[in-house]
Design a protein around this motif. Structure first.
Motif, mmCIF file in Angstrom:
data_model
loop_
_atom_site.group_PDB
_atom_site.id
_atom_site.type_symbol
_atom_site.label_atom_id
_atom_site.label_comp_id
_atom_site.label_asym_id
_atom_site.label_seq_id
_atom_site.Cartn_x
_atom_site.Cartn_y
_atom_site.Cartn_z
ATOM 1 N N ILE A 36 0.803 -1.588 -0.431
ATOM 2 C CA ILE A 36 0.526 0.129 -0.026
ATOM 3 C C ILE A 36 0.920 1.164 0.304
ATOM 4 O O ILE A 36 0.693 2.457 -0.466
ATOM 5 N N ASP A 37 1.765 0.822 1.086
ATOM 6 C CA ASP A 37 3.189 2.513 0.282
ATOM 7 C C ASP A 37 3.496 2.291 -0.299
ATOM 8 O O ASP A 37 3.999 3.557 -1.064
ATOM 9 N N VAL A 38 3.522 1.671 -1.288
ATOM 10 C CA VAL A 38 4.458 1.839 -2.487
ATOM 11 C C VAL A 38 2.569 2.285 -3.472
ATOM 12 O O VAL A 38 3.151 3.222 -4.616
ATOM 13 N N LEU A 39 1.883 1.940 -3.150
ATOM 14 C CA LEU A 39 1.338 1.955 -4.540
ATOM 15 C C LEU A 39 1.001 3.667 -3.528
ATOM 16 O O LEU A 39 0.316 4.174 -4.996
ATOM 17 N N LEU A 72 24.814 11.467 3.076
ATOM 18 C CA LEU A 72 23.594 11.168 3.048
ATOM 19 C C LEU A 72 23.665 9.966 2.464
ATOM 20 O O LEU A 72 22.762 9.695 3.731
ATOM 21 N N THR A 73 24.649 9.479 1.782
ATOM 22 C CA THR A 73 24.247 8.080 1.314
ATOM 23 C C THR A 73 24.829 7.136 2.437
ATOM 24 O O THR A 73 23.660 5.903 2.627
ATOM 25 N N ARG A 74 25.860 7.902 3.127
ATOM 26 C CA ARG A 74 26.544 6.813 4.045
ATOM 27 C C ARG A 74 25.243 6.683 5.488
ATOM 28 O O ARG A 74 25.094 5.304 5.677
ATOM 29 N N ASN A 75 24.237 8.018 5.096
ATOM 30 C CA ASN A 75 23.793 8.252 6.113
ATOM 31 C C ASN A 75 22.503 7.268 5.606
ATOM 32 O O ASN A 75 22.082 6.399 7.699
ATOM 33 N N ILE A 76 21.986 6.787 5.136
ATOM 34 C CA ILE A 76 20.440 5.849 4.795
ATOM 35 C C ILE A 76 21.264 5.140 4.240
ATOM 36 O O ILE A 76 20.867 4.205 4.913
ATOM 37 N N LEU A 77 23.110 4.730 4.235
ATOM 38 C CA LEU A 77 22.875 2.701 4.376
ATOM 39 C C LEU A 77 23.146 2.613 6.036
ATOM 40 O O LEU A 77 23.346 1.373 6.288
ATOM 41 N N ILE A 78 23.736 3.541 6.773
ATOM 42 C CA ILE A 78 23.742 2.853 8.490
ATOM 43 C C ILE A 78 22.642 1.959 8.300
ATOM 44 O O ILE A 78 22.927 1.361 9.153
ATOM 45 N N ASP A 79 20.852 2.777 7.844
ATOM 46 C CA ASP A 79 20.050 1.832 8.543
ATOM 47 C C ASP A 79 20.161 0.480 7.774
ATOM 48 O O ASP A 79 18.699 -0.334 8.631
ATOM 49 N N ILE A 119 14.814 6.445 -3.816
ATOM 50 C CA ILE A 119 15.423 5.613 -5.082
ATOM 51 C C ILE A 119 16.246 4.537 -4.033
ATOM 52 O O ILE A 119 16.102 3.860 -5.011
ATOM 53 N N LEU A 120 17.291 4.498 -2.695
ATOM 54 C CA LEU A 120 17.927 4.162 -2.773
ATOM 55 C C LEU A 120 17.505 2.881 -1.748
ATOM 56 O O LEU A 120 17.570 1.475 -2.182
ATOM 57 N N ASN A 121 16.615 2.807 -1.410
ATOM 58 C CA ASN A 121 16.104 2.733 -0.495
ATOM 59 C C ASN A 121 14.843 0.932 -1.640
ATOM 60 O O ASN A 121 15.187 0.075 -0.993
ATOM 61 N N ASN A 122 14.176 1.598 -2.227
ATOM 62 C CA ASN A 122 13.829 1.251 -3.436
ATOM 63 C C ASN A 122 14.709 0.182 -4.050
ATOM 64 O O ASN A 122 14.222 -1.129 -4.124
ATOM 65 N N LEU A 123 15.604 0.292 -4.606
ATOM 66 C CA LEU A 123 16.994 -0.135 -4.649
ATOM 67 C C LEU A 123 17.279 -1.620 -4.529
ATOM 68 O O LEU A 123 16.940 -2.247 -4.759
ATOM 69 N N ILE A 124 17.775 -0.888 -3.301
ATOM 70 C CA ILE A 124 18.108 -2.373 -1.650
ATOM 71 C C ILE A 124 16.625 -3.270 -1.891
ATOM 72 O O ILE A 124 17.409 -4.707 -1.659
ATOM 73 N N GLY A 161 7.466 -0.719 -7.760
ATOM 74 C CA GLY A 161 9.199 0.184 -7.488
ATOM 75 C C GLY A 161 9.728 0.942 -8.411
ATOM 76 O O GLY A 161 10.686 1.513 -7.555
ATOM 77 N N LEU A 162 10.486 0.045 -8.758
ATOM 78 C CA LEU A 162 11.527 0.538 -10.151
ATOM 79 C C LEU A 162 11.243 1.561 -10.985
ATOM 80 O O LEU A 162 12.028 2.356 -11.465
ATOM 81 N N SER A 163 9.881 0.877 -11.034
ATOM 82 C CA SER A 163 9.028 2.678 -12.486
ATOM 83 C C SER A 163 9.159 3.691 -11.264
ATOM 84 O O SER A 163 9.121 4.867 -11.785
ATOM 85 N N ILE A 164 8.650 3.953 -10.101
ATOM 86 C CA ILE A 164 8.821 4.663 -9.364
ATOM 87 C C ILE A 164 10.727 5.500 -9.066
ATOM 88 O O ILE A 164 10.728 6.155 -9.433
ATOM 89 N N VAL A 165 11.632 4.434 -8.987
ATOM 90 C CA VAL A 165 12.805 4.902 -8.847
ATOM 91 C C VAL A 165 12.919 5.835 -10.312
ATOM 92 O O VAL A 165 13.727 6.930 -10.308
ATOM 93 N N TYR A 166 12.902 5.079 -11.736
ATOM 94 C CA TYR A 166 12.852 5.657 -13.133
ATOM 95 C C TYR A 166 12.530 7.128 -12.619
ATOM 96 O O TYR A 166 13.343 8.032 -13.345
ATOM 97 N N GLN A 167 11.314 7.385 -12.370
ATOM 98 C CA GLN A 167 10.857 8.359 -12.542
ATOM 99 C C GLN A 167 10.972 9.939 -11.425
ATOM 100 O O GLN A 167 11.532 11.142 -11.545
#
Length: 301
Positions: A135-138, A161-168, A201-206, A267-273
């Motif tokens: 539902i969150d993705v939708l 910023l990327t380091r801070n995201i990846l820590i989680d 973007i980063l979260n969706n790809l991972i 998910g990947l469509s959201i990343v692309y846009q």
């Protein structure tokens, strides 16, 4: 002189009559063409020679028809996408919701007790989280494609910023026993981004790797390439077939191989846009049995 003047006058009148007749015929043809377009024939065009009086009008009308047909095509595509979304929503929400209710009812009515009851409740909990994720993705997809969507673009130091995201994500990798290698240089890279969108973007790809790749190794690398910064996310999973690779960023597309049945196909469509809206670029390379590499590129400032 009188005869010559009369002759010239007659020729002028005849020429004017001929031109008027030709213009009247072309106007009738334009009217018919517009009627056809109105009835749905977007392939209709108005023909006119370059030296004719109505040529500029004919060319302008043809451009309007082409523009109208392009917009109509986009509307039809949007309608088809919405229809597919509703079909997908019916299946992907109703089925897990029915299962979730079944597990909870069994535990509530005492059909299962003891250890079995605890397992039913745990299964219901996991399915509830899966449903929330869908539902969150939708919601993100509808928000992204609405007129109300906006970004707060600002100058960001993307390495930190990327380091801070990846820590989680490190505890998640360790919990799933996935070997990880994160290579982000100390050199600062400044780009213009919307921070929330980049995080998505980063979260969706991972998440895509964890859910579909069956990988046990993941690598995330940042590097400078000419006047851009690249973020590469690589895995050693089952890969994606060449035919699927062509459609990987399309809405609702789910690969027969390289991805499980789980997932919304958004998910990947959201990343692309999101990448495009921030003037970036995303590409993917993959080989079945050898893994996949997603590359996100943003211009440096």
């Amino acid at each position: 002189m009188i005869v010559l003047s009369v002759g010239v006058s007659i020729i002028t009148i005849l020429s004017a009559c001929f031109i008027l007749r030709r213009v009247r015929k072309q106007i009738m043809e334009m009217t018919e063409a517009l009627h056809d377009v109105k009835e749905g024939n977007g392939n209709r065009r108005i023909l006119s020679a370059a030296n004719e009086l109505v040529a500029p009008l004919a060319y302008e009308m043809n451009e309007i028809i082409v523009s109208y047909e392009n917009r109509l095509s986009k509307v039809r595509q949007a309608e088809e996408t919405n229809r597919q979304l509703m079909t997908s929503l019916s299946h992907d929400v109703r089925t897990p919701l029915t299962t979730l209710i079944g597990y909870l009812d069994a535990a509530h009515k005492g059909i299962v007790i003891g250890k079995d009851r605890d397992e039913y409740i745990e299964t219901a909990r996991r399915k509830a989280y899966d449903l929330k994720e869908y539902i969150d993705v939708l919601f993100d997809w509808f928000k992204l494609n609405s007129d109300e969507f906006s970004m707060e673009i600002e100058v960001v130091e993307i390495a930190e910023l990327t380091r801070n995201i990846l820590i989680d994500w490190i505890p998640v990798f360790e919990d799933k026993q996935i070997e990880y290698n994160i290579d982000i240089p100390e050199q600062p890279f400044r780009v213009k981004l919307d921070m929330d969108s980049y995080m998505r973007i980063l979260n969706n790809l991972i998440q895509n790797v964890l859910a579909h790749s069956q990988a046990d190794r993941i690598g995330i690398t940042m590097q400078k390439q000419n006047e851009t910064v690249q973020i590469l996310l690589a895995d050693n999973g089952i890969g994606i077939g060449k035919e699927d690779l062509k459609h990987i960023f399309e809405r609702l597309y789910k690969c027969d191989k390289g991805r499980s049945e789980k997932g919304s196909g958004l998910g990947l469509s959201i990343v692309y846009q999101l990448v495009e809206k921030m003037n970036g670029k995303i590409t993917v390379e993959s080989e079945e049995g050898k893994g996949t590499v997603f590359t996100v590129t943003f211009p440096l400032i």
